[in-house]
Design an enzyme around this catalytic site. Sequence first.
Site, PDB file in Angstrom:
ATOM      1  N   GLN A  56     -47.813 -51.455  71.981  1.00  0.00           N
ATOM      2  CA  GLN A  56     -47.791 -50.002  71.852  1.00  0.00           C
ATOM      3  C   GLN A  56     -49.126 -49.501  71.324  1.00  0.00           C
ATOM      4  OE1 GLN A  56     -44.629 -48.654  69.360  1.00  0.00           O
ATOM      5  NE2 GLN A  56     -45.357 -46.551  69.258  1.00  0.00           N
TER       6      GLN A  56
ATOM      7  N   CYS B 157     -42.582 -46.122  71.328  1.00  0.00           N
ATOM      8  CA  CYS B 157     -42.041 -47.485  71.251  1.00  0.00           C
ATOM      9  C   CYS B 157     -40.829 -47.624  72.162  1.00  0.00           C
ATOM     10  CB  CYS B 157     -41.688 -47.832  69.820  1.00  0.00           C
ATOM     11  SG  CYS B 157     -40.433 -46.762  69.074  1.00  0.00           S
TER      12      CYS B 157
ATOM     13  N   HIS C 271     -37.163 -47.331  65.129  1.00  0.00           N
ATOM     14  CA  HIS C 271     -38.067 -48.050  66.031  1.00  0.00           C
ATOM     15  C   HIS C 271     -37.224 -48.772  67.071  1.00  0.00           C
ATOM     16  CE1 HIS C 271     -41.801 -49.951  67.143  1.00  0.00           C
ATOM     17  NE2 HIS C 271     -41.325 -51.161  66.904  1.00  0.00           N
TER      18      HIS C 271
ATOM     19  N   ASN D 180     -40.257 -56.745  69.138  1.00  0.00           N
ATOM     20  CA  ASN D 180     -40.856 -55.533  68.598  1.00  0.00           C
ATOM     21  C   ASN D 180     -42.006 -55.120  69.523  1.00  0.00           C
ATOM     22  OD1 ASN D 180     -42.296 -53.612  67.132  1.00  0.00           O
ATOM     23  ND2 ASN D 180     -41.964 -54.644  65.170  1.00  0.00           N
TER      24      ASN D 180
ATOM     25  N   TRP E 139     -44.544 -53.567  68.999  1.00  0.00           N
ATOM     26  CA  TRP E 139     -45.851 -53.668  68.363  1.00  0.00           C
ATOM     27  C   TRP E 139     -46.477 -55.049  68.553  1.00  0.00           C
ATOM     28  CZ3 TRP E 139     -44.179 -51.159  63.069  1.00  0.00           C
ATOM     29  CH2 TRP E 139     -44.000 -49.785  63.264  1.00  0.00           C
TER      30      TRP E 139
END
Length: 642
Positions: free
Chosen positions: A75, A81, A252, A284, A286
């Site tokens: 991201q 997200c 998230h 995740n 990220w």
Amino acid sequence: MVPAAKPFKDQKYHELKKQCIHGRQLFEDPEFPAKDESLFFSRPLPGKVQWKRPKELCEDPRLFVDGISSHDLHQGKLGNCWFVAACSCLALRQSLWTKVIPKATEQEWNPRRPECYAGIFHFRFWCFGEWVDVVVDDLLPTIHGELIFCHSNVQNEFWSALLEKAYAKLAGCYEALDGGSTVDALVDFSGGLAESIDLRKGRYCEHITEQTKLFEDLLKAHGRGGLISCSILPLSPTDREVETAQGLVKGHAYSVTDVRKVRLGDRLLAIFRAEKLFMVRMRNPWGRREWSGPWSDDSEEWQRVSRAERASLGLTVADDGEFWMAFEDWCSHFTDVDICHNVNTSFFSLHKTWEQAVVRGAWIPHQEPLRNRAGGCFNNRDTFLQNPQYIFDIKKAQDQVLISLQQRDQRVHRKEGYGDNLTIGFSLFKVEENRRFRMHHVHIQEHTSTSMYADVRAVFLRKLLPRGRYVLIPTTFQPGDASTFLLRLFTDEPACFRELKLDKPKVTCWSLLCGFPRGVTQVVVRSAGGLVPRGRAGGADPYVVIRCGGEQVRSTVQRNTVDAVFNTQAIFYRKDFKGPLVVQVWNSNLLCDQLLGQVVLAATPDAPREEQTLPLQGQGRGQAASGHVTLRVVSSDSLLEL
């Protein structure tokens, strides 16, 4: 198969690419220019943005490097997200990403033929019931030579950045992707059905039986190509993106990349002991920050799993954003799960095949009640039935029905200062077996179910329905709200799904000659009891026939009982109230059915409307019969009352 798609803004990929190659120029998209207006509309830019082509960012650009993987995505400086998590799910399903990225090998850079590169790509999304082909150029926003939005962990891989650009173009700009729902993107990638589950409301962390059922549902959905994501609802705006003590991030979106029953102990012994643990793997977006509780990457719990089993799970000890959790912990820590079901409608499949029916409609306000189609939810009793109404039939004894109501995506209007979803939902009623006209009174109908009402793009209901005819009423929560919607119904057998447009019978030349209906009667036969079939001992196989004015409605046969429950409904439009209403109870036989008894009613508007139990009579005058029937009859001299 790559679906046929409608070109977005009438931009045809192959024609544009051919023009660029012949003109020896790289494509620049006039519909989504490399300017600030394509980036943000309400916030300052995160720095001096330069739009660069992949060739300016690396020496050997590629659409894919070593294939496509859920680990490819990271991201960027945008609160999307939810979109990146959806892309991670998409990367797991070749059957889906080949639809979204059509003919990827043909779009790939070809170092041997650089003259064939035109700086143009196209992607496909499922938008409001149809696939749309979105063309983009390869100019990507950068700051200090680095991509500022979604990017790959490999410098020369660009499929995720280009896919995000196409999705931003569809939404109007990149900022329109700031905040959203993962399940919406999953639907746009697949055309599937969106189902959202509140884990707290279902109390899945407390009820083991429900927890097991949910796991089996997720396992089945994942095994059939469904896409799943989950999140933790923050308690306040300041709680968003706050990390829990176990390393999970609130507010998230996480993509669910696997659902497994993991064998514990030595692999050979585990087969005989059949000891398994329910587990979920997540990522995740990220690409970092993982769960640190039980069954995290390097936790001691993994010693209970054989080395071979760990290898089959693809367990890696690295801060790559992907991790496993026991399903019990997952239910305790996450609050919401979104499932995009891949509903199989192919007749050539070995798995269950669903029958799909799709209609498009609109909530259109109007001052005249009979023309108003924006009546609001069931709370607004005076206007509720002014909404669009749709009818369908369940022909099996029982059938599981999937219903999805979707409003048109409002994200594209965010630039104009609005773009929030309306609060939508729908109600389901079991109605008369022979109903052909719109409902006008809710109190005489069986309110079977109501979906949740939410300001989301789509609401979903899964319901097991008995045989019969049903009316589905999609609504906004508030009366007077205008919008268009897409309604999808999935059943095991064709359901004859269609809209009820007429309020009453039409005036025709034939009806003028033979007499136009002047009244209406509704009959509900609840049950029949105390039945004794003639000439046979034991139970009966009864059914009900309701007759009025030359028309009749017949129930299904109830087997081997003398106390039958029917709940059979019928409605009759009558020229006058002189002719009687006859309710007969028959016994089904192989050669010849037997009449067990009947009741004859005047069924006039002034007759009692309460439910009543009446004794059965023989067909001849004064002829006795055993048993009774419980029913309710409502008549009116207004065709618009029932």
